[in-house]
Write a protein that holds these residues in place. Structure first.
Motif, PDB file in Angstrom:
ATOM      1  N   ALA A 124       0.838  -1.202   0.000  1.00  0.00           N
ATOM      2  CA  ALA A 124       0.000   0.000   0.000  1.00  0.00           C
ATOM      3  C   ALA A 124       0.871   1.249   0.000  1.00  0.00           C
ATOM      4  O   ALA A 124       1.921   1.300   0.633  1.00  0.00           O
ATOM      5  N   LEU A 125       0.406   2.243  -0.732  1.00  0.00           N
ATOM      6  CA  LEU A 125       1.035   3.563  -0.736  1.00  0.00           C
ATOM      7  C   LEU A 125       0.031   4.554  -0.184  1.00  0.00           C
ATOM      8  O   LEU A 125      -1.156   4.521  -0.544  1.00  0.00           O
ATOM      9  N   VAL A 126       0.492   5.429   0.690  1.00  0.00           N
ATOM     10  CA  VAL A 126      -0.366   6.466   1.253  1.00  0.00           C
ATOM     11  C   VAL A 126       0.205   7.808   0.807  1.00  0.00           C
ATOM     12  O   VAL A 126       1.340   8.148   1.136  1.00  0.00           O
ATOM     13  N   PHE A 127      -0.609   8.555   0.037  1.00  0.00           N
ATOM     14  CA  PHE A 127      -0.218   9.883  -0.438  1.00  0.00           C
ATOM     15  C   PHE A 127      -0.839  10.918   0.482  1.00  0.00           C
ATOM     16  O   PHE A 127      -2.056  10.935   0.676  1.00  0.00           O
ATOM     17  N   ASN A 128      -0.008  11.781   1.015  1.00  0.00           N
ATOM     18  CA  ASN A 128      -0.477  12.887   1.842  1.00  0.00           C
ATOM     19  C   ASN A 128      -0.029  14.151   1.118  1.00  0.00           C
ATOM     20  O   ASN A 128       1.160  14.360   0.901  1.00  0.00           O
ATOM     21  N   GLY A 129      -0.997  14.986   0.707  1.00  0.00           N
ATOM     22  CA  GLY A 129      -0.603  16.151  -0.070  1.00  0.00           C
ATOM     23  C   GLY A 129      -1.590  17.280   0.002  1.00  0.00           C
ATOM     24  O   GLY A 129      -2.596  17.249   0.712  1.00  0.00           O
TER      25      GLY A 129
END
Length: 188
Positions: A124-129
């Motif tokens: 899993a990749l978690v993008f915070n932006g």
């Protein structure tokens, strides 16, 4: 009538029969002892043979047990080596994957979207932006959904940025890393 004394003759006959009886009795006793000793010797010899065979079997069993333990340790080492080989093969296969994933991230980020962090947890990749607007986040999500190396996950949060006066949106998006071959197999 003449008087004949048969007593000494009878006495001699009785003594002769008694001697014969005693000699036969002695022979039978000697024969019994010989037969008894022969039977005892036979069974004692059989016991000794069986003890020798049992001892041989015990030593062979010990040898086989040590060989079995050695085989078990070799089998354990073989399984460990196979696991290592599989892990190395998986790593070799997935080595270019991260390069493709970063390339996909870069090519799919639309203008006006800035990523503060990208965190990987397993596949899993978690993008915070931060995005300039909600439609930019939507475009980013559409781009990810068409990606061959990323699978779109849920948009966890999207909120307005209170620090700046602009219409900026903070977002947290989850995706999953996948390889094109895995996607092709799912489609078939």
């Amino acid at each position: 009538m003449a008087n004949i004394n048969l007593l000494p003759w009878r006495e001699e006959l009785r003594q002769e029969k008694q001697r014969q009886f005693l000699s036969v009795l002695g022979l039978v006793a000697i024969l019994g002892v010989v037969v008894g000793w022969s039977i005892y010797s036979f069974y004692d010899n059989q016991l000794d043979n069986q003890r020798t065979r049992n001892k041989f079997l015990q030593t062979e069993i010990q040898k086989l047990n040590s060989k079995i333990k050695e085989i078990q340790t070799l089998e354990k080492e073989r399984l460990e080596l196979v696991e290592r080989m599989n892990l190395i093969q998986d790593l070799q296969k997935s080595r270019p994957q991260i390069v493709h994933v970063f390339d996909e991230i870069v090519s799919n980020i639309p203008e006006g979207v800035n990523l503060a962090s990208v965190e990987r947890k397993g596949d899993a990749l978690v993008f915070n932006g931060i995005a300039e607007s909600s439609p930019r986040v939507s475009k980013f999500m559409r781009n990810i959904s068409t990606s061959t190396w990323l699978q779109l996950g849920p948009l966890e949060t999207i909120s307005g940025d209170r620090d700046s006066g602009a219409n900026r949106k903070k977002f947290l998006l989850r995706t999953k890393i996948s390889s094109p071959s895995a996607n092709d197999e799912v489609k078939q």
